[in-house]
Motif scaffolding. Sequence first.
Motif, mmCIF file in Angstrom:
data_model
loop_
_atom_site.group_PDB
_atom_site.id
_atom_site.type_symbol
_atom_site.label_atom_id
_atom_site.label_comp_id
_atom_site.label_asym_id
_atom_site.label_seq_id
_atom_site.Cartn_x
_atom_site.Cartn_y
_atom_site.Cartn_z
ATOM 1 N N LEU A 128 8.089 10.455 -24.250
ATOM 2 C CA LEU A 128 7.814 10.917 -22.896
ATOM 3 C C LEU A 128 6.351 11.313 -22.743
ATOM 4 C CD1 LEU A 128 11.002 13.130 -22.508
ATOM 5 C CD2 LEU A 128 10.487 11.119 -21.103
ATOM 6 N N PRO A 129 5.847 11.319 -21.503
ATOM 7 C CA PRO A 129 4.444 11.699 -21.311
ATOM 8 C C PRO A 129 4.156 13.158 -21.633
ATOM 9 C CG PRO A 129 5.549 11.342 -19.193
ATOM 10 C CD PRO A 129 6.476 10.848 -20.255
ATOM 11 N N ALA A 130 5.181 14.017 -21.626
ATOM 12 C CA ALA A 130 5.017 15.430 -22.000
ATOM 13 C C ALA A 130 6.249 15.864 -22.776
ATOM 14 C CB ALA A 130 4.837 16.301 -20.754
ATOM 15 N N GLU A 141 15.467 12.432 -18.233
ATOM 16 C CA GLU A 141 14.108 11.998 -17.952
ATOM 17 C C GLU A 141 13.830 10.608 -18.520
ATOM 18 O OE1 GLU A 141 9.499 13.627 -18.442
ATOM 19 O OE2 GLU A 141 11.189 14.852 -19.132
ATOM 20 N N VAL A 142 14.266 10.377 -19.747
ATOM 21 C CA VAL A 142 14.053 9.075 -20.375
ATOM 22 C C VAL A 142 14.776 7.974 -19.608
ATOM 23 C CG1 VAL A 142 14.656 7.700 -22.414
ATOM 24 C CG2 VAL A 142 13.557 9.917 -22.695
ATOM 25 N N GLU A 143 16.016 8.217 -19.213
ATOM 26 C CA GLU A 143 16.821 7.158 -18.617
ATOM 27 C C GLU A 143 16.558 6.986 -17.117
ATOM 28 O OE1 GLU A 143 20.900 7.743 -19.740
ATOM 29 O OE2 GLU A 143 20.451 7.345 -21.847
ATOM 30 N N ASP A 144 16.128 8.046 -16.458
ATOM 31 C CA ASP A 144 15.712 7.918 -15.065
ATOM 32 C C ASP A 144 14.368 7.192 -14.991
ATOM 33 O OD1 ASP A 144 16.034 8.859 -12.127
ATOM 34 O OD2 ASP A 144 14.017 9.506 -12.686
ATOM 35 N N ALA A 145 13.432 7.580 -15.858
ATOM 36 C CA ALA A 145 12.120 6.923 -15.977
ATOM 37 C C ALA A 145 11.369 6.894 -14.649
ATOM 38 C CB ALA A 145 12.270 5.520 -16.541
ATOM 39 N N ASN A 146 11.497 7.956 -13.879
ATOM 40 C CA ASN A 146 10.806 8.055 -12.595
ATOM 41 C C ASN A 146 10.484 9.524 -12.333
ATOM 42 O OD1 ASN A 146 9.726 7.510 -10.091
ATOM 43 N ND2 ASN A 146 11.674 7.082 -9.100
ATOM 44 N N PRO A 147 9.523 10.096 -13.091
ATOM 45 C CA PRO A 147 9.241 11.529 -12.997
ATOM 46 C C PRO A 147 8.904 11.973 -11.573
ATOM 47 C CG PRO A 147 8.081 10.542 -14.846
ATOM 48 C CD PRO A 147 8.666 9.415 -14.060
ATOM 49 N N GLY A 148 9.465 13.100 -11.187
ATOM 50 C CA GLY A 148 9.179 13.657 -9.882
ATOM 51 C C GLY A 148 10.081 13.173 -8.765
ATOM 52 N N SER A 149 10.882 12.150 -9.033
ATOM 53 C CA SER A 149 11.760 11.617 -8.004
ATOM 54 C C SER A 149 13.104 12.337 -8.021
ATOM 55 C CB SER A 149 11.986 10.118 -8.218
ATOM 56 O OG SER A 149 12.970 9.623 -7.324
ATOM 57 N N ALA A 150 13.663 12.566 -6.837
ATOM 58 C CA ALA A 150 14.978 13.184 -6.730
ATOM 59 C C ALA A 150 16.078 12.139 -6.615
ATOM 60 C CB ALA A 150 15.026 14.100 -5.514
ATOM 61 N N ALA A 151 15.721 10.860 -6.600
ATOM 62 C CA ALA A 151 16.707 9.785 -6.463
ATOM 63 C C ALA A 151 17.550 9.675 -7.719
ATOM 64 C CB ALA A 151 16.015 8.455 -6.183
ATOM 65 N N ARG A 152 18.864 9.522 -7.555
ATOM 66 C CA ARG A 152 19.761 9.334 -8.689
ATOM 67 C C ARG A 152 19.855 7.846 -9.000
ATOM 68 N NH1 ARG A 152 23.694 12.843 -10.081
ATOM 69 N NH2 ARG A 152 23.883 11.418 -11.841
ATOM 70 N N ASP A 385 3.374 5.747 -24.249
ATOM 71 C CA ASP A 385 4.476 6.107 -23.355
ATOM 72 C C ASP A 385 5.600 5.095 -23.542
ATOM 73 O OD1 ASP A 385 6.105 6.184 -20.850
ATOM 74 O OD2 ASP A 385 4.600 7.652 -20.219
ATOM 75 N N TYR A 386 6.834 5.580 -23.734
ATOM 76 C CA TYR A 386 7.956 4.676 -23.997
ATOM 77 C C TYR A 386 8.146 3.655 -22.890
ATOM 78 C CZ TYR A 386 10.962 6.897 -20.504
ATOM 79 O OH TYR A 386 11.499 7.326 -19.325
ATOM 80 N N ARG A 387 7.729 4.000 -21.672
ATOM 81 C CA ARG A 387 7.864 3.070 -20.558
ATOM 82 C C ARG A 387 6.965 1.845 -20.719
ATOM 83 N NH1 ARG A 387 6.750 7.269 -15.826
ATOM 84 N NH2 ARG A 387 5.353 8.002 -17.510
ATOM 85 N N SER A 388 5.859 1.994 -21.435
ATOM 86 C CA SER A 388 4.993 0.831 -21.688
ATOM 87 C C SER A 388 5.723 -0.201 -22.542
ATOM 88 C CB SER A 388 3.697 1.269 -22.373
ATOM 89 O OG SER A 388 2.864 1.983 -21.482
ATOM 90 N N VAL A 389 6.510 0.271 -23.506
ATOM 91 C CA VAL A 389 7.290 -0.639 -24.347
ATOM 92 C C VAL A 389 8.367 -1.319 -23.509
ATOM 93 C CG1 VAL A 389 8.734 -0.845 -26.394
ATOM 94 C CG2 VAL A 389 6.859 0.829 -26.355
ATOM 95 N N VAL A 405 10.605 -1.234 -11.319
ATOM 96 C CA VAL A 405 11.479 -0.650 -12.338
ATOM 97 C C VAL A 405 10.980 0.726 -12.780
ATOM 98 C CG1 VAL A 405 12.503 -0.994 -14.617
ATOM 99 C CG2 VAL A 405 12.134 -2.957 -13.114
ATOM 100 N N PHE A 406 9.650 0.888 -12.838
ATOM 101 C CA PHE A 406 9.040 2.156 -13.249
ATOM 102 C C PHE A 406 8.045 2.587 -12.170
ATOM 103 C CE2 PHE A 406 9.981 -0.305 -17.122
ATOM 104 C CZ PHE A 406 10.911 0.535 -17.705
ATOM 105 N N PRO A 407 8.547 3.135 -11.065
ATOM 106 C CA PRO A 407 7.685 3.462 -9.920
ATOM 107 C C PRO A 407 6.539 4.415 -10.290
ATOM 108 C CG PRO A 407 10.003 3.668 -9.334
ATOM 109 C CD PRO A 407 9.954 3.491 -10.811
ATOM 110 N N GLY A 408 5.352 4.087 -9.791
ATOM 111 C CA GLY A 408 4.199 4.958 -9.990
ATOM 112 C C GLY A 408 3.618 4.940 -11.382
ATOM 113 N N PHE A 409 4.116 4.087 -12.261
ATOM 114 C CA PHE A 409 3.642 4.064 -13.650
ATOM 115 C C PHE A 409 2.818 2.808 -13.918
ATOM 116 C CE2 PHE A 409 4.511 2.806 -18.162
ATOM 117 C CZ PHE A 409 3.762 3.814 -18.758
ATOM 118 N N ARG A 410 1.697 2.984 -14.582
ATOM 119 C CA ARG A 410 0.861 1.855 -14.977
ATOM 120 C C ARG A 410 0.985 1.650 -16.486
ATOM 121 N NH1 ARG A 410 -4.953 1.940 -11.811
ATOM 122 N NH2 ARG A 410 -4.117 1.692 -9.681
ATOM 123 N N PRO A 411 1.739 0.644 -16.905
ATOM 124 C CA PRO A 411 1.927 0.458 -18.342
ATOM 125 C C PRO A 411 0.644 0.031 -19.050
ATOM 126 C CG PRO A 411 3.223 -1.129 -17.044
ATOM 127 C CD PRO A 411 2.440 -0.313 -16.091
#
Length: 420
Positions: A128-130, A141-152, A385-389, A405-411
Amino acid sequence: MTSAALPGSPATCCEEFARVSRRGLLGGALALAGTATAIGSAVVTASPARAASAGSVLVVLSLRGAADGLSLVVPHGDPVYYEARPRIAVPAASLVAKDDMFGLHPNLAPLLPLWRSGRLAAVHATGLPAPNRSHFAAMEEVEDANPGSAARQGWLNRLIGTDANHSPLQAVNLGGGVLPTSLYGDEPVMSTGSVDAVSIPGDDKWDTKGGRVRSLHTLWDGESGPLGRAVGSAFSAVKSFGPARETPDRAASYPRSDLGRALAEVARVVRGDVGVEVVTVDQGDWDMHSDLGTLEWGRMKRNAEDLAASIAAFFADLGGLASKVTLVTISEFGRRVVENDSTGLDHGYGNVMLLAGAGVKGGKYYGTWPGLANTLDADLLVTTDYRSVLAEVVSTRFGASTAKVFPGFRPESVGVMTSL
């Protein structure tokens, strides 16, 4: 930091992980109740099903409880590793697939054919990033992979959502009836304990004239509401899943473990070619605060052996179909660098990810090594960051938009996957 287990205490997981397991079962069942229909012990969400051949299949294997990546892929070239673990460190002479810095735990030896053929790789210092040392929060957090979002909605649900012709057969959770967070969301999916459990209740050898199933159709076919649509979707999904149920069960060639059984079921689904593209499976009992052990005894020895033997059996079972299957391991966080008084390890941060199968540029260790620190609260830091993989797998194997798939993230480039 979690507290160390008392010397001589039973080899059990921490209380939080036990609560997470119970809470996950209850919460998952309640979450599904409003959106899905149970078929046997399977769960199918509402949407018309279709059977279509899958060009690529992704198997996400979650090592539940936070596996110790420093035991699975040992940094023997970093002297701090042996200073910090005087009793439980894996001797460098025992490692397999060893280079100047890393080597695999010897009980991962069944994976050597995959490594030597360039179909198995490891990416170290991922996570994780932190830091997040709560099992419950970190899994989410790992499985949602969209920090800050309230979407399920989990990252795998977003992945299958990039296909405009999606069906419930496209993604399956195998080995249990509760969806992981990664699959939860708006897109329909399936969850079942086994391939044979995907059936209509009452459709068995005792119903020789098919009256029970006809009665269910009479009851539900005219219903246009959400529940009626869900039942109709379930009928369609069960029918389309038929080729998987008719595929021979080769579980005898796998370890007699939960993971071996689950991967045998995954292989049946792949061989049945019913359009499944995403499968999730779990291997539990990685929360080793005590009795992690050595090469002669302990929980790491047993878990690593089961992990390797099950994955090796899975790819052998697939045969030529292995050319379209990619398997990725992931765990919610790693363990501390320094061993505790109970020959175990407390909650940490960075970890390792294993990738096997189609598209993997194997026979190599990836990632930037940050070095270890021999202090009480030392963690392996995260440099990838695991999301880059995962983004590399998503883009190369499915051609999907990583931005969706990974909103707001730059791999960042990892280099572990080949392009389509």
